[in-house]
Design a protein around this motif. Structure first.
Motif, PDB file in Angstrom:
ATOM      1  N   ILE A 216       0.837  -1.207   0.000  1.00  0.00           N
ATOM      2  CA  ILE A 216       0.000   0.000   0.000  1.00  0.00           C
ATOM      3  C   ILE A 216       0.870   1.255   0.000  1.00  0.00           C
ATOM      4  O   ILE A 216       0.648   2.196  -0.783  1.00  0.00           O
ATOM      5  CB  ILE A 216      -0.944  -0.014   1.222  1.00  0.00           C
ATOM      6  CG1 ILE A 216      -1.938  -1.165   1.106  1.00  0.00           C
ATOM      7  CG2 ILE A 216      -1.673   1.319   1.353  1.00  0.00           C
ATOM      8  CD1 ILE A 216      -2.803  -1.357   2.332  1.00  0.00           C
ATOM      9  N   TYR A 217       1.895   1.296   0.869  1.00  0.00           N
ATOM     10  CA  TYR A 217       2.771   2.468   0.936  1.00  0.00           C
ATOM     11  C   TYR A 217       3.531   2.649  -0.384  1.00  0.00           C
ATOM     12  O   TYR A 217       3.717   3.781  -0.854  1.00  0.00           O
ATOM     13  CB  TYR A 217       3.758   2.325   2.096  1.00  0.00           C
ATOM     14  CG  TYR A 217       3.232   2.842   3.403  1.00  0.00           C
ATOM     15  CD1 TYR A 217       3.366   4.177   3.742  1.00  0.00           C
ATOM     16  CD2 TYR A 217       2.606   2.004   4.311  1.00  0.00           C
ATOM     17  CE1 TYR A 217       2.895   4.663   4.949  1.00  0.00           C
ATOM     18  CE2 TYR A 217       2.124   2.473   5.515  1.00  0.00           C
ATOM     19  CZ  TYR A 217       2.274   3.808   5.829  1.00  0.00           C
ATOM     20  OH  TYR A 217       1.802   4.295   7.027  1.00  0.00           O
ATOM     21  N   ASN A 218       3.996   1.545  -0.987  1.00  0.00           N
ATOM     22  CA  ASN A 218       4.708   1.649  -2.263  1.00  0.00           C
ATOM     23  C   ASN A 218       3.799   2.176  -3.360  1.00  0.00           C
ATOM     24  O   ASN A 218       4.212   3.001  -4.190  1.00  0.00           O
ATOM     25  CB  ASN A 218       5.274   0.276  -2.661  1.00  0.00           C
ATOM     26  CG  ASN A 218       6.536  -0.075  -1.899  1.00  0.00           C
ATOM     27  OD1 ASN A 218       7.330   0.801  -1.567  1.00  0.00           O
ATOM     28  ND2 ASN A 218       6.724  -1.339  -1.592  1.00  0.00           N
ATOM     29  N   PHE A 219       2.550   1.712  -3.388  1.00  0.00           N
ATOM     30  CA  PHE A 219       1.613   2.156  -4.412  1.00  0.00           C
ATOM     31  C   PHE A 219       1.312   3.648  -4.250  1.00  0.00           C
ATOM     32  O   PHE A 219       1.284   4.396  -5.236  1.00  0.00           O
ATOM     33  CB  PHE A 219       0.324   1.334  -4.322  1.00  0.00           C
ATOM     34  CG  PHE A 219      -0.651   1.645  -5.423  1.00  0.00           C
ATOM     35  CD1 PHE A 219      -0.407   1.253  -6.734  1.00  0.00           C
ATOM     36  CD2 PHE A 219      -1.811   2.345  -5.148  1.00  0.00           C
ATOM     37  CE1 PHE A 219      -1.299   1.546  -7.738  1.00  0.00           C
ATOM     38  CE2 PHE A 219      -2.712   2.645  -6.152  1.00  0.00           C
ATOM     39  CZ  PHE A 219      -2.452   2.238  -7.460  1.00  0.00           C
ATOM     40  N   LEU A 220       1.086   4.106  -3.001  1.00  0.00           N
ATOM     41  CA  LEU A 220       0.839   5.533  -2.767  1.00  0.00           C
ATOM     42  C   LEU A 220       2.066   6.369  -3.145  1.00  0.00           C
ATOM     43  O   LEU A 220       1.937   7.481  -3.681  1.00  0.00           O
ATOM     44  CB  LEU A 220       0.474   5.767  -1.303  1.00  0.00           C
ATOM     45  CG  LEU A 220      -0.870   5.198  -0.843  1.00  0.00           C
ATOM     46  CD1 LEU A 220      -1.059   5.418   0.656  1.00  0.00           C
ATOM     47  CD2 LEU A 220      -2.021   5.833  -1.600  1.00  0.00           C
ATOM     48  N   SER A 221       3.256   5.850  -2.868  1.00  0.00           N
ATOM     49  CA  SER A 221       4.488   6.563  -3.218  1.00  0.00           C
ATOM     50  C   SER A 221       4.633   6.682  -4.730  1.00  0.00           C
ATOM     51  O   SER A 221       5.061   7.732  -5.247  1.00  0.00           O
ATOM     52  CB  SER A 221       5.704   5.833  -2.635  1.00  0.00           C
ATOM     53  OG  SER A 221       5.600   5.717  -1.237  1.00  0.00           O
ATOM     54  N   ILE A 222       4.279   5.625  -5.468  1.00  0.00           N
ATOM     55  CA  ILE A 222       4.345   5.673  -6.927  1.00  0.00           C
ATOM     56  C   ILE A 222       3.395   6.734  -7.480  1.00  0.00           C
ATOM     57  O   ILE A 222       3.737   7.505  -8.384  1.00  0.00           O
ATOM     58  CB  ILE A 222       4.021   4.278  -7.517  1.00  0.00           C
ATOM     59  CG1 ILE A 222       5.162   3.310  -7.217  1.00  0.00           C
ATOM     60  CG2 ILE A 222       3.785   4.357  -9.023  1.00  0.00           C
ATOM     61  CD1 ILE A 222       4.852   1.871  -7.577  1.00  0.00           C
TER      62      ILE A 222
END
Length: 262
Positions: A216-222
């Protein structure tokens, strides 16, 4: 200049998360109907992180509102807005604004009640206070109660104490787990991955840290890096997969590669 070892950071305490949000809005003179969600989310999370550094327990309502702000921020970064049944664009901030306006209304009423209470306390109370206090002391006389005590009363008190102990033991316990992830850290992680001019698959990022919260954090960062034009996406073959590359400034942020077989 040397720092004082006894120096402590004093943070203002707020009645709840909406009280904190209203403080940010009034401090920066923001329009409550057009809240800059990115700025207010960063200010809210920074306040929570300061509390964590001071070893202050954070209430669950603060954590819930923080998650809500991150969800609204993610929706604003998505390229396709949500549409209602009438074809109008849905503002993800609408529900938050509604809660803030309602909280602000009740907060103003509470201030008026507090003022009325303070005024009432200053007035002279009716009755003979000395006589009432003497009567209360006679009723709650400990020595008199001890004279009338018996086995039945002791058993009733013991029964109440056991019932209260069982009630306390049966209360639910909530454990809050703090994950070692943040938007800023995952942004640096992704930038480092593509800094060598190579593309990386989103599936490979998931395989590196196969944890739900990390995904989830990686997707939001992308999404945030895409909005800042720090990276660009290449859509390849396969279901729900894409490639991440460093933004070159020449192509669109999202490119389709129909014949990409990497």
């Amino acid at each position: 200049m040397s720092k004082d070892p006894n120096f402590e950071i004093q943070l203002p305490l707020f009645a709840g998360p909406f009280d904190l949000l209203l403080f940010f809005i009034e401090r920066d003179e923001l329009d409550i109907y057009d809240i800059p969600i990115s700025k207010i989310t960063n200010d809210f999370l920074e306040y929570i992180h300061r509390l964590e550094k001071m070893n202050v327990d954070i209430a669950s309502e603060f954590i819930l509102v923080a998650a809500t702000l991150m969800r609204i921020k993610a929706k604003t970064l998505l390229p396709r807005p949500e549409i209602d049944v009438h074809g109008n664009e849905i503002d993800p901030r609408e529900e938050l604004v509604s809660h803030l306006l309602e909280y602000k209304k009740y907060k103003s009423v509470i201030a008026e009640f507090s003022e009325l209470e303070e005024t009432s306390l200053k007035r002279e109370k009716r009755g003979n206070i000395a006589k009432e206090l003497k009567l209360l002391s006679e009723v709650s006389n400990v020595e008199t109660e001890l004279q009338d005590i018996d086995l039945y009363k002791l058993l009733k008190v013991f029964e109440k104490v056991v019932a209260r102990w069982k009630e306390e033991k049966s209360k639910p316990i909530h454990h809050v787990v703090q994950y070692p992830y943040s938007i800023e850290l995952q942004k640096e992680y992704i930038i480092n991955k593509v800094s060598r001019g190579q593309r990386i698959s989103f599936v490979d990022i998931i395989k590196d840290i196969p944890v739900k919260m990390a995904v989830i954090y990686n997707f939001l960062s992308i999404l945030e890096l895409l909005a800042l034009q720090k990276i660009q996406l290449h859509l390849g073959e396969g279901f729900n997969n894409f490639w991440i590359a460093q933004y070159d400034g020449e192509h669109a942020a999202v490119n389709e590669y129909a014949n990409d077989t990497e």
